[in-house]
Design a protein around this motif. Structure first.
Motif, PDB file in Angstrom:
ATOM      1  N   ILE A 270       0.832  -1.203   0.000  1.00  0.00           N
ATOM      2  CA  ILE A 270       0.000   0.000   0.000  1.00  0.00           C
ATOM      3  C   ILE A 270       0.868   1.255   0.000  1.00  0.00           C
ATOM      4  O   ILE A 270       0.616   2.211  -0.749  1.00  0.00           O
ATOM      5  CB  ILE A 270      -0.940  -0.007   1.219  1.00  0.00           C
ATOM      6  N   GLY A 271       1.881   1.271   0.844  1.00  0.00           N
ATOM      7  CA  GLY A 271       2.747   2.444   0.905  1.00  0.00           C
ATOM      8  C   GLY A 271       3.513   2.674  -0.382  1.00  0.00           C
ATOM      9  O   GLY A 271       3.623   3.818  -0.849  1.00  0.00           O
ATOM     10  N   LEU A 272       4.045   1.612  -0.982  1.00  0.00           N
ATOM     11  CA  LEU A 272       4.820   1.763  -2.211  1.00  0.00           C
ATOM     12  C   LEU A 272       3.928   2.202  -3.371  1.00  0.00           C
ATOM     13  O   LEU A 272       4.305   3.088  -4.156  1.00  0.00           O
ATOM     14  CB  LEU A 272       5.516   0.446  -2.534  1.00  0.00           C
ATOM     15  N   MET A 273       2.743   1.600  -3.494  1.00  0.00           N
ATOM     16  CA  MET A 273       1.836   2.013  -4.572  1.00  0.00           C
ATOM     17  C   MET A 273       1.344   3.443  -4.372  1.00  0.00           C
ATOM     18  O   MET A 273       1.164   4.194  -5.346  1.00  0.00           O
ATOM     19  CB  MET A 273       0.669   1.031  -4.666  1.00  0.00           C
ATOM     20  N   SER A 274       1.143   3.838  -3.119  1.00  0.00           N
ATOM     21  CA  SER A 274       0.756   5.224  -2.851  1.00  0.00           C
ATOM     22  C   SER A 274       1.868   6.177  -3.264  1.00  0.00           C
ATOM     23  O   SER A 274       1.611   7.238  -3.856  1.00  0.00           O
ATOM     24  CB  SER A 274       0.449   5.405  -1.360  1.00  0.00           C
TER      25      SER A 274
END
Length: 482
Positions: A270-274
């Motif tokens: 989630i953090g990387l895609m965000s």
């Protein structure tokens, strides 16, 4: 003299040194500052630095070394025949320090503590009333060591005050004696400041050394009382104050890794895609409010996350997943703590990865697009690999944050130390047990208390291993893209 009052006096002397140094420099050229090598403020600054800095350095070194010398003298007064079973003289010093601190507290209130040193029962009653709880009455040798420790502490504090003041006055006199029109005050000030900056940079290194040393020494005390093989390889954690404990770290280590792994499974994608969306796709208007909204998660207190896990996430997982699947009926579980912890560490991955992706040179993107690659292919084949060292650092920071979390685990995962693959069962972590073993009226003399330091040392080694793995990955990929 108190440390605060001594510091104020030293600062006053430093200000006086600044005024006198500047005034002397100007007076020597009869007001024509063009004849001075440096501007007048530099003469005042070097005098003030020579007055205050050596004195404060002496105080810091004195306070660090003082306990070692004072306690060695107090230990020599402890009668080995009066030592309780299973305690060494070094461990009894914990009682001596507590008694000395309690007596100092009573003395600060204006009470006469001299008669208490002659009556162990009266001393215990007085200290218990002051909030310093003693389980047993102090022995005569403990009282003698306490009196020696307090007396030596007063003498040492007086000697430190005198030495610091003498050194400050000597520094003031030395600084003033060097002032003349040819004195390179600016060069001396800048060199002095450089050494101050070097000393400041060493604070982090010395702090790390101090942390490791404190953990190591107390862990050695623990392993003198409890077998290291049972600590490392036992699968049972049942601490019992008073004896008969089984202090195996395996269930705690398993719970720590299990919860952290679930948290990273949630946070990293989630953090990387965000971060990729914010850096490569989002407009300036969207980025202006989405990124701060994500970063708000990092500012929420962990107790709030714990309440969220306890009241909302735990019952939800229990009612819709655990019970229907026959995997458990408790709202406290590894999955509850892992999910909530994963939400908490999303900003650590997202914000840092976003900054790293934005730092990738635009020329790499332009070259990829010029060769016919699509924006998505450019991100996958060029941008993310080029930013991978920074992304690994962001994931490592998130992992360290997850491993060191306590409150979410207490309220979301429970406190059961067990080895299980079921994510819907209650478990606990190393940090939770460190807190529980040091909570309440504990003495650093039993394995049940000292095990907290061994747990802390294990946690330190675990995070160190993570850093080494991350460093290997960073070096491997950095060679390809630099």
């Amino acid at each position: 003299m108190s440390l605060g009052l001594l510091s104020i006096i030293l600062l006053v002397l430093a200000v006086a040194g600044y005024v006198l140094g500047r005034r002397k420099a100007v007076s020597q050229v009869e007001g024509d500052i063009r004849k001075l090598h440096s501007l007048p403020p530099f003469y005042g600054r070097i005098t003030a630095l020579l007055t205050a800095v050596p004195a404060f350095f002496l105080i810091a070194a004195w306070l660090l070394a003082q306990p070692l010398f004072l306690e060695n003298k107090a230990i020599s007064l402890i009668n080995p025949a009066e030592l309780p079973a299973g305690k060494s003289a070094q461990l009894v010093m914990a009682d001596v320090r507590r008694v000395a601190a309690g007596l100092n507290m009573l003395a600060a209130r204006g009470e006469d503590v001299t008669p208490l040193l002659a009556s162990p029962s009266a001393l215990k009653t007085a200290l218990n009333g002051a909030g310093v709880v003693l389980e047993t009455e102090p022995t005569p040798s403990t009282l003698a060591a306490t009196a020696a420790l307090r007396d030596a502490g007063k003498t040492s504090r007086l000697a430190m005050t005198i030495a610091a003041l003498v050194l400050a006055v000597a520094g003031l006199a030395f600084g003033l004696s060097r002032i003349n029109p040819e004195y390179r005050a600016r060069n001396a000030t800048e060199q002095f400041a450089m050494w101050l900056l070097i000393g400041s940079s060493l604070v982090a290194v010395l702090t790390t050394v101090g942390i490791v040393a404190s953990l190591l020494f107390e862990s050695i005390h623990f392993f003198q009382l409890y077998p290291i093989s049972d600590f490392l390889f036992s699968a049972t954690w049942t601490p019992k104050f008073g004896g008969g404990s089984s202090l195996g770290i395996l269930p705690l280590l398993w719970g720590t890794l299990y919860v952290s792994a679930i948290a990273l499974v949630v946070a990293v994608p989630i953090g990387l895609m965000s971060a990729i969306y914010l850096a490569e796709y989002a407009s300036k208007a969207t980025r202006a409010w989405v990124k701060p909204a994500i970063e708000i998660l990092a500012g929420i207190p962990t107790i709030v996350y714990g309440l969220f896990a306890l009241v909302t996430v735990g019952p939800l997982l229990r009612d819709y997943f655990a019970q229907p699947l026959g995997l458990g009926n408790s709202s406290s579980s590894v999955m509850t703590a892992g999910l909530v912890m994963g939400i908490m560490v999303i900003p650590f991955v997202s914000s840092l990865s976003d900054d790293i992706i934005n730092a990738v040179p635009q020329s790499l993107r332009d070259g990829s697009l010029g060769l016919g690659a699509t924006p998505s292919e450019t991100i996958k084949q060029v941008v993310v690999p080029a930013a991978l060292p920074g992304i690994v650092g962001a994931v490592l920071l998130a992992a360290s944050r997850a491993i060191g979390e306590t409150m979410i685990v207490v309220m979301g995962a429970g406190a059961a130390a067990q080895l299980s693959l079921n994510p819907f069962e209650a478990m606990t972590t190393v940090t939770v047990k460190i807190v529980s073993q040091l909570t309440g009226d504990t003495e650093f003399a039993s394995p049940e208390t000292l095990v907290a330091f061994a747990l802390g040392l294990t946690l330190f080694c675990l995070t160190l291993a993570l850093n080494i793995v991350a460093l290997v990955i960073v070096r491997k990929y950095r060679e390809q893209y630099e």
